[in-house]
Design a protein around this motif. Sequence first.
Motif, PDB file in Angstrom:
ATOM      1  N   SER A  40      76.112  10.558  50.413  1.00  0.00           N
ATOM      2  CA  SER A  40      75.040   9.722  49.834  1.00  0.00           C
ATOM      3  C   SER A  40      73.677  10.070  50.417  1.00  0.00           C
ATOM      4  CB  SER A  40      75.332   8.241  50.072  1.00  0.00           C
ATOM      5  OG  SER A  40      76.227   7.743  49.105  1.00  0.00           O
ATOM      6  N   ILE A  41      73.616  10.265  51.733  1.00  0.00           N
ATOM      7  CA  ILE A  41      72.338  10.608  52.373  1.00  0.00           C
ATOM      8  C   ILE A  41      71.893  11.993  51.933  1.00  0.00           C
ATOM      9  CG2 ILE A  41      71.249  11.138  54.599  1.00  0.00           C
ATOM     10  CD1 ILE A  41      72.953   8.841  55.787  1.00  0.00           C
ATOM     11  N   VAL A  42      72.818  12.935  51.883  1.00  0.00           N
ATOM     12  CA  VAL A  42      72.495  14.288  51.435  1.00  0.00           C
ATOM     13  C   VAL A  42      72.026  14.268  49.979  1.00  0.00           C
ATOM     14  CG1 VAL A  42      73.501  16.542  50.909  1.00  0.00           C
ATOM     15  CG2 VAL A  42      73.982  15.460  53.107  1.00  0.00           C
ATOM     16  N   ALA A  43      72.702  13.484  49.137  1.00  0.00           N
ATOM     17  CA  ALA A  43      72.313  13.407  47.722  1.00  0.00           C
ATOM     18  C   ALA A  43      70.909  12.826  47.567  1.00  0.00           C
ATOM     19  CB  ALA A  43      73.328  12.565  46.953  1.00  0.00           C
ATOM     20  N   ALA A  90      68.285   5.145  42.516  1.00  0.00           N
ATOM     21  CA  ALA A  90      69.419   5.126  43.454  1.00  0.00           C
ATOM     22  C   ALA A  90      70.403   6.227  43.087  1.00  0.00           C
ATOM     23  CB  ALA A  90      70.111   3.772  43.405  1.00  0.00           C
ATOM     24  N   MET A  91      70.974   6.871  44.115  1.00  0.00           N
ATOM     25  CA  MET A  91      72.023   7.873  43.884  1.00  0.00           C
ATOM     26  C   MET A  91      73.367   7.145  43.867  1.00  0.00           C
ATOM     27  SD  MET A  91      70.462  10.700  43.392  1.00  0.00           S
ATOM     28  CE  MET A  91      71.676  12.023  43.530  1.00  0.00           C
ATOM     29  N   VAL A  92      73.973   7.062  42.680  1.00  0.00           N
ATOM     30  CA  VAL A  92      75.200   6.293  42.488  1.00  0.00           C
ATOM     31  C   VAL A  92      76.354   7.235  42.160  1.00  0.00           C
ATOM     32  CG1 VAL A  92      73.987   4.209  41.760  1.00  0.00           C
ATOM     33  CG2 VAL A  92      74.635   5.909  40.034  1.00  0.00           C
ATOM     34  N   GLU A  93      77.570   6.762  42.413  1.00  0.00           N
ATOM     35  CA  GLU A  93      78.770   7.544  42.105  1.00  0.00           C
ATOM     36  C   GLU A  93      79.427   6.918  40.882  1.00  0.00           C
ATOM     37  OE1 GLU A  93      81.907   9.899  44.812  1.00  0.00           O
ATOM     38  OE2 GLU A  93      81.909   7.741  45.160  1.00  0.00           O
ATOM     39  N   ILE A  94      79.373   7.650  39.749  1.00  0.00           N
ATOM     40  CA  ILE A  94      79.847   7.123  38.476  1.00  0.00           C
ATOM     41  C   ILE A  94      80.473   8.253  37.650  1.00  0.00           C
ATOM     42  CG2 ILE A  94      78.208   5.187  38.326  1.00  0.00           C
ATOM     43  CD1 ILE A  94      76.394   6.955  36.613  1.00  0.00           C
ATOM     44  N   ILE A 140      74.828  19.742  42.318  1.00  0.00           N
ATOM     45  CA  ILE A 140      75.637  18.592  41.922  1.00  0.00           C
ATOM     46  C   ILE A 140      76.358  18.095  43.168  1.00  0.00           C
ATOM     47  CG2 ILE A 140      77.526  17.757  40.486  1.00  0.00           C
ATOM     48  CD1 ILE A 140      76.799  19.801  38.396  1.00  0.00           C
ATOM     49  N   ASN A 141      76.120  16.830  43.496  1.00  0.00           N
ATOM     50  CA  ASN A 141      76.701  16.231  44.697  1.00  0.00           C
ATOM     51  C   ASN A 141      78.012  15.540  44.348  1.00  0.00           C
ATOM     52  OD1 ASN A 141      74.543  16.606  46.866  1.00  0.00           O
ATOM     53  ND2 ASN A 141      73.342  15.797  45.151  1.00  0.00           N
ATOM     54  N   ALA A 152      68.541  13.019  49.764  1.00  0.00           N
ATOM     55  CA  ALA A 152      67.607  14.046  50.236  1.00  0.00           C
ATOM     56  C   ALA A 152      67.370  15.115  49.170  1.00  0.00           C
ATOM     57  CB  ALA A 152      68.136  14.688  51.515  1.00  0.00           C
ATOM     58  N   THR A 153      68.422  15.530  48.474  1.00  0.00           N
ATOM     59  CA  THR A 153      68.221  16.540  47.418  1.00  0.00           C
ATOM     60  C   THR A 153      67.413  15.948  46.265  1.00  0.00           C
ATOM     61  OG1 THR A 153      70.367  16.050  46.345  1.00  0.00           O
ATOM     62  CG2 THR A 153      70.343  17.777  48.023  1.00  0.00           C
ATOM     63  N   ARG A 154      67.635  14.671  45.963  1.00  0.00           N
ATOM     64  CA  ARG A 154      66.839  14.012  44.906  1.00  0.00           C
ATOM     65  C   ARG A 154      65.362  13.992  45.267  1.00  0.00           C
ATOM     66  NH1 ARG A 154      64.170   9.567  43.539  1.00  0.00           N
ATOM     67  NH2 ARG A 154      64.292   8.759  45.670  1.00  0.00           N
ATOM     68  N   ARG A 155      65.075  13.649  46.529  1.00  0.00           N
ATOM     69  CA  ARG A 155      63.686  13.537  46.956  1.00  0.00           C
ATOM     70  C   ARG A 155      63.012  14.906  47.125  1.00  0.00           C
ATOM     71  NH1 ARG A 155      61.546   9.288  50.006  1.00  0.00           N
ATOM     72  NH2 ARG A 155      59.723  10.652  50.154  1.00  0.00           N
TER      73      ARG A 155
END
Length: 443
Positions: free
Chosen positions: A151-154, A357-361, A167-168, A156-159
């Motif tokens: 989640s933290i890595v995702a 928000a980086m969500v898992e879906i 793709i995380n 960071a890649t988003r920002r």
Amino acid sequence: MKNKLSVVIAGGGSTYTPEIILMLLDNLDRLPLRKIKLYDDDEARQNKVAKACGILINEKDPTIEYVATTDPEEAYTDVDFCLAHIRVGKLPMRELDEKIPLKHGCVGQETCGPGGIAYGMRSIGGVLENIDYMEKYSPHCWMLNYSNPASIVAEATRRLRPNSRVINICDMPIGMEHSIADIVGVSSRKDLDIRYYGLNHFGWYTSIKDKSGKELLPELIEHMKKYGFINGEKGMATENKDSWFETNLFAKHLVAIEPTTIPNTYLKYYLYPDYVVEHTNPNYTRANEVIDGRETEVFSACAEIQKNGHSKGTKLAVGIHAEFIVDLATALAFNTKERMLLIVENKGAIQNFPDDAMVEIPCIVGKDGYEPLAIGAIPAFQKGLMEQQVAVEKLVVEAWIEQSYQKLWQALTLSQTVPSATVAKQLLDDLMEANKGYWPELH
């Protein structure tokens, strides 16, 4: 005739690398390969698996070109997929991530709570460095990133790399779905249609149907109230009573809190942190289990293959960790439109949750990337927990970008696993000292 592809495994010295190689070799009909590369900045560690992996590849298909390298240009030139599972600081730092919080009476876990925050601060730079190598040498490449804490890595890649072909992903739900398939008596998790939402290591199944369309969720919840993710009395009698057994059994307490969904087992760290701390040996944590168990076993098996010059009789085997990666690469390469759980920017998929928000879906994956499925509005309990955790993750990334002591203190204070700002500050000071040379210098 499918085009043959080239892949690089970033974090080539991982103990998971051999099973990823075996999974790739088992699926050459679906994902044909012309080249496999290993890349790691730790040559000595990578060498513990590299020669054995070369033997495995040569036995299966000697036409596949194989390279193990510490040179990023050699690694990333002419690749279609980067399979990234780097661990900055390796297992000795994981051990500190787990043991330092326990000294303060907090959860000691590698991806959750203070340990996950410490690990995230180390991981961001390493993941961004690999993205930059990929974009420099193979700009058409996809990075399938399952480096923790996801989640933290995702975020960071988003920002910091919003337009990158990254793709995380995480294999944790796949392991859970294997357990669910076993409990309901179907041969494969792919015989199930699932609905799930949340954050990485922080989510809930809202529907699990078999191929006939029958909803299995109510009977699964009843099963979980008694056994968690253990397959009944049979599982209680036969499963190895390790830390994963305890985690899967404890899931019955998570269902008790919210009995209309099936929770990710990692929620125990956030909802029962006092229990977790009380039942953790502060001198022998999961990192020690891995060092004494998995790491020793895999490196020994690789050494045996190297010594013998063949893999006959090896204990190395394909693992579920690798399964998801082949499915995802195949979907991207050959437009299979497979439905998969990914960690993506919300952008309205969860109706009453922040867009950024980086969500898992669940997403549909094809040659152009992924299309998230709409989830709708979620209940107050899950929404509140998720909002708190998303704020923690965003503060960690902001702390890394701004080199901000204040924001990392705030992140630790806000974590559900930390009891007060006082403890958060004590934790931060200890973790800073342990991570000198790995974290940006905070001020």
